[in-house]
Enzyme design. Structure first.
Site, PDB file in Angstrom:
ATOM      1  N   GLU A  46       0.893  -1.179   0.000  1.00 58.09           N
ATOM      2  CA  GLU A  46       0.000   0.000   0.000  1.00 58.09           C
ATOM      3  C   GLU A  46       0.919   1.213   0.000  1.00 58.09           C
ATOM      4  O   GLU A  46       1.520   1.533   1.026  1.00 58.09           O
ATOM      5  CB  GLU A  46      -0.876   0.002   1.260  1.00 58.09           C
ATOM      6  CG  GLU A  46      -1.788  -1.204   1.395  1.00 58.09           C
ATOM      7  CD  GLU A  46      -3.005  -1.131   0.497  1.00 58.09           C
ATOM      8  OE1 GLU A  46      -3.327  -0.021   0.014  1.00 58.09           O
ATOM      9  OE2 GLU A  46      -3.630  -2.180   0.264  1.00 58.09           O
ATOM     10  N   CYS A  95      -2.140   9.169   2.627  1.00 59.76           N
ATOM     11  CA  CYS A  95      -1.901   8.653   1.276  1.00 59.76           C
ATOM     12  C   CYS A  95      -3.029   9.058   0.350  1.00 59.76           C
ATOM     13  O   CYS A  95      -2.810   9.323  -0.822  1.00 59.76           O
ATOM     14  CB  CYS A  95      -1.748   7.143   1.326  1.00 59.76           C
ATOM     15  SG  CYS A  95      -3.148   6.302   2.058  1.00 59.76           S
TER      16      CYS A  95
HETATM   17  P1  NAD Z   1       8.769   4.825   4.199  1.00 61.76           P
HETATM   18  O1  NAD Z   1       8.676   4.022   2.954  1.00 61.76           O
HETATM   19  O2  NAD Z   1       9.925   5.726   4.365  1.00 61.76           O
HETATM   20  O3  NAD Z   1       8.799   3.868   5.502  1.00 61.76           O
HETATM   21  C1  NAD Z   1       7.750   2.954   5.757  1.00 61.76           C
HETATM   22  C2  NAD Z   1       8.254   1.868   6.687  1.00 61.76           C
HETATM   23  O4  NAD Z   1       9.245   1.098   6.014  1.00 61.76           O
HETATM   24  C3  NAD Z   1       8.922   2.361   7.966  1.00 61.76           C
HETATM   25  O5  NAD Z   1       8.481   1.551   9.039  1.00 61.76           O
HETATM   26  C4  NAD Z   1      10.403   2.130   7.703  1.00 61.76           C
HETATM   27  O6  NAD Z   1      11.153   1.918   8.882  1.00 61.76           O
HETATM   28  C5  NAD Z   1      10.371   0.878   6.875  1.00 61.76           C
HETATM   29  N1  NAD Z   1      11.527   0.628   6.016  1.00 61.76           N
HETATM   30  C6  NAD Z   1      12.418   1.519   5.528  1.00 61.76           C
HETATM   31  N2  NAD Z   1      13.300   0.900   4.714  1.00 61.76           N
HETATM   32  C7  NAD Z   1      12.955  -0.423   4.682  1.00 61.76           C
HETATM   33  C8  NAD Z   1      13.458  -1.565   4.002  1.00 61.76           C
HETATM   34  N3  NAD Z   1      14.506  -1.495   3.173  1.00 61.76           N
HETATM   35  N4  NAD Z   1      12.841  -2.757   4.196  1.00 61.76           N
HETATM   36  C9  NAD Z   1      11.762  -2.854   5.005  1.00 61.76           C
HETATM   37  N5  NAD Z   1      11.235  -1.799   5.672  1.00 61.76           N
HETATM   38  C10 NAD Z   1      11.820  -0.594   5.515  1.00 61.76           C
HETATM   39  O7  NAD Z   1       7.388   5.588   4.313  1.00 61.76           O
HETATM   40  P2  NAD Z   1       6.980   6.733   5.356  1.00 61.76           P
HETATM   41  O8  NAD Z   1       7.713   7.969   4.965  1.00 61.76           O
HETATM   42  O9  NAD Z   1       7.084   6.197   6.737  1.00 61.76           O
HETATM   43  O10 NAD Z   1       5.415   6.913   5.048  1.00 61.76           O
HETATM   44  C11 NAD Z   1       4.890   7.792   4.124  1.00 61.76           C
HETATM   45  C12 NAD Z   1       4.511   7.072   2.848  1.00 61.76           C
HETATM   46  O11 NAD Z   1       3.551   6.051   3.122  1.00 61.76           O
HETATM   47  C13 NAD Z   1       3.841   7.981   1.838  1.00 61.76           C
HETATM   48  O12 NAD Z   1       4.350   7.724   0.547  1.00 61.76           O
HETATM   49  C14 NAD Z   1       2.386   7.581   1.917  1.00 61.76           C
HETATM   50  O13 NAD Z   1       1.639   7.864   0.762  1.00 61.76           O
HETATM   51  C15 NAD Z   1       2.501   6.124   2.166  1.00 61.76           C
HETATM   52  N6  NAD Z   1       1.258   5.591   2.731  1.00 61.76           N
HETATM   53  C16 NAD Z   1       0.464   4.769   1.977  1.00 61.76           C
HETATM   54  C17 NAD Z   1      -0.752   4.311   2.475  1.00 61.76           C
HETATM   55  C18 NAD Z   1      -1.657   3.416   1.667  1.00 61.76           C
HETATM   56  O14 NAD Z   1      -2.556   2.809   2.246  1.00 61.76           O
HETATM   57  N7  NAD Z   1      -1.497   3.314   0.362  1.00 61.76           N
HETATM   58  C19 NAD Z   1      -1.142   4.690   3.763  1.00 61.76           C
HETATM   59  C20 NAD Z   1      -0.320   5.537   4.489  1.00 61.76           C
HETATM   60  C21 NAD Z   1       0.887   5.969   3.979  1.00 61.76           C
END
Ligand code: NAD
Length: 475
Positions: free
Chosen positions: A229, A263
């Protein structure tokens, strides 16, 4: 073992520290969950529903502590309350729905009369969930609850940016030992996420497209399903027949709610040129009345940027737009009170050469662009790499739906915006880079945690090898 300094989004100061699990600790926790899962899955669904109901009561008992911690994590109070108080409803909804799904019914084969089929639903043993910082509580539990009801054990890794809520949340889980045996929530950073993906049987990831790609690649190497997502750049189309009072209310709310850090936030607005000027005038008038929640957290509508780096991304997008000719009609300056805020920012004279129109902004920014024909509006809305959701406001729902059917996105709000934040019953898929791997909402959000096995029953005599004797072709 990594220790993280956590910044308070209101003060900009480090006021919390936590240590992510070391590899051996994570492995031991995952082994413990895996060992407890067969008994959890073998118990009747009614037992899992009852255990979650006990957790629901423990959650409600600790709500004030969880709200306080989440308020520190996010710098906003009312939305934190709503998130925390929304969890019992989430448990209730899945507990009502699950018994109606995954029924092991028997049916006869139409082609082979002596054969009947029965499906067995086999849950993935261990599910890993990785969640972002923008709605820390809601997104921590959104996949875990249906997965637990399905019979999976679950480890959730919340974001290192917002880890405080996990302490009281974990206390609520620990108060229900049967649940704690199969469910664990522990914040960590990239390394914990990477190790988790290598160690589980299915992964649910919510976050950015860039990280989602890495997770998908790691999941492919581990040969496990990844439910992704990801981000969005949701468009809103406003036709000439739209009620402009409604259209401007929706545009303002759905771009600025949660400081635009959602999002499914609307991120770009296309308005029929015939009503462009009055639309912008009303929008700016309403946007100017909106206050940030500083210095008083209990006043104002717009909270701080939860993650300071996000304010820098938004500032860079605004600078890029200005340099290419965009005009800022209100807002536009990052307010630095230690933490960072931005008032609703309306931009005009924008086009698709600007990152504010093509990238995810994740801030309270409303770029408005005119269009001359509906075909042009649809083409503009469908441009780009994202396809999460979209909105259409028109004079009638029928007119809005005719346009919505042409948009490449998984959730289309008609005569409103961002309804997918409130409505969880419908299935929806992300289009393009906004996600992959089945619907998180509706029945699919539960059924994706099972592999389906066919038990194929022979009621008659089995075929013998004589049935393919070549001499049969002569008769
Ligand atoms: P991010 O991708 O930076 O981090 C998300 C999670 O991934 C964190 O817990 C982080 O620690 C972890 N992570 C980082 N590197 C990783 C790796 N290599 N392997 C596994 N896990 C790893 O995202 P963010 O900045 O925390 O969140 C914002 C983003 O989330 C925005 O793009 C937003 O649109 C999206 N989002 C999507 C939805 C949806 O339902 N589509 C909902 C909420 C947020």
């Amino acid at each position: 073992m990594d220790t993280y300094d956590v910044v308070n989004p209101r003060s900009g100061a480090v006021d919390h520290r936590f240590t992510a699990p070391a590899a051996a600790e994570l492995d031991a926790t995952l082994a413990r969950l895996r060992a407890a899962q067969p008994a959890w899955a073998a118990a009747p669904l009614a037992h899992r529903i009852e255990v979650l109901a006990r957790w629901r009561a423990e959650w409600i008992r600790r709500q004030p502590d969880i709200i306080d911690a989440l308020t520190l994590d996010t710098g906003r109070h009312l939305i934190s309350r709503t998130e925390v108080m929304g969890l019992p409803g989430n448990i209730d909804r899945w507990s009502r729905l699950a018994p109606t799904l995954a029924q092991e019914e028997e049916f006869r084969s139409a082609a082979l009369p002596t054969i009947s089929y029965r499906s067995q639903y086999v849950p993935y043993a261990l599910v890993g969930a990785i969640s972002p910082w923008n709605f820390p509580v809601a997104l921590c539990f959104i996949d875990a609850i249906p997965a637990l009801l399905a019979g999976c054990a679950v480890f959730v890794k919340p974001s290192e940016v917002t880890p405080r809520f996990a302490i009281p949340a974990m206390q609520s889980i620990a108060a229900v030992p049967e649940l704690a045996a199969v469910f664990h929530v522990q914040p960590g950073g990239r390394e914990t996420g990477e190790r988790l993906v290598q160690s589980v049987d299915a992964v649910c990831f919510t976050g950015s497209v860039a990280t989602g790609r890495k997770v998908a690649e790691a999941a492919a190497r581990a040969f496990i399903p990844a439910f992704l997502e990801l981000g969005g750049n949701d468009p809103l189309i406003v036709t000439a027949s739209a009620d402009l009072e409604r259209a401007t209310d929706v545009a303002l709310r759905a771009t600025c709610l949660a400081t635009g850090q959602a999002c499914q936030s609307l991120e770009r607005v296309y308005v029929d040129r015939r009503v462009f000027a009055p639309f912008v005038e009303r929008l700016v008038e309403k946007a100017r009345r909106v206050e940030v929640n500083w210095p008083d957290i209990h006043a104002g509508t717009i909270g701080p940027f939860i993650f300071g780096k996000q304010a820098d991304i938004v500032a860079a997008q605004l600078a890029d737009a200005r340099a290419k000719g965009a005009r800022v009609l209100c807002g536009g300056e990052i307010l630095d009170h230690g933490g960072k805020w931005l008032r609703p920012t309306v931009l005009v004279d924008v086009d698709h050469s600007m990152t504010v129109m093509t990238d995810e902004t994740f801030g309270p920014v409303i770029p408005v662009m005119p269009f001359d024909t509906v075909d042009e509006a649809v083409a503009l809305a469908n441009e780009g790499v994202y396809g999460l959701s979209a909105g259409v406001i028109a004079g009638t729902l029928e007119e809005a739906e005719a346009i919505g059917r042409r948009l490449d996105a998984g959730g289309i709000s008609l005569n409103d915006g961002s309804l997918t934040a409130m409505c969880h019953e419908m299935e929806k898929h992300s289009f393009k880079l906004s996600g992959l791997g089945g619907s998180r909402m509706g029945p699919g959000g539960y059924l994706r945690f099972f592999r389906r096995k066919s038990l194929i029953r022979q009621h008659g005599a089995p075929a013998t090898l004589d049935s393919i004797d070549e001499s049969l072709a002569r008769s």
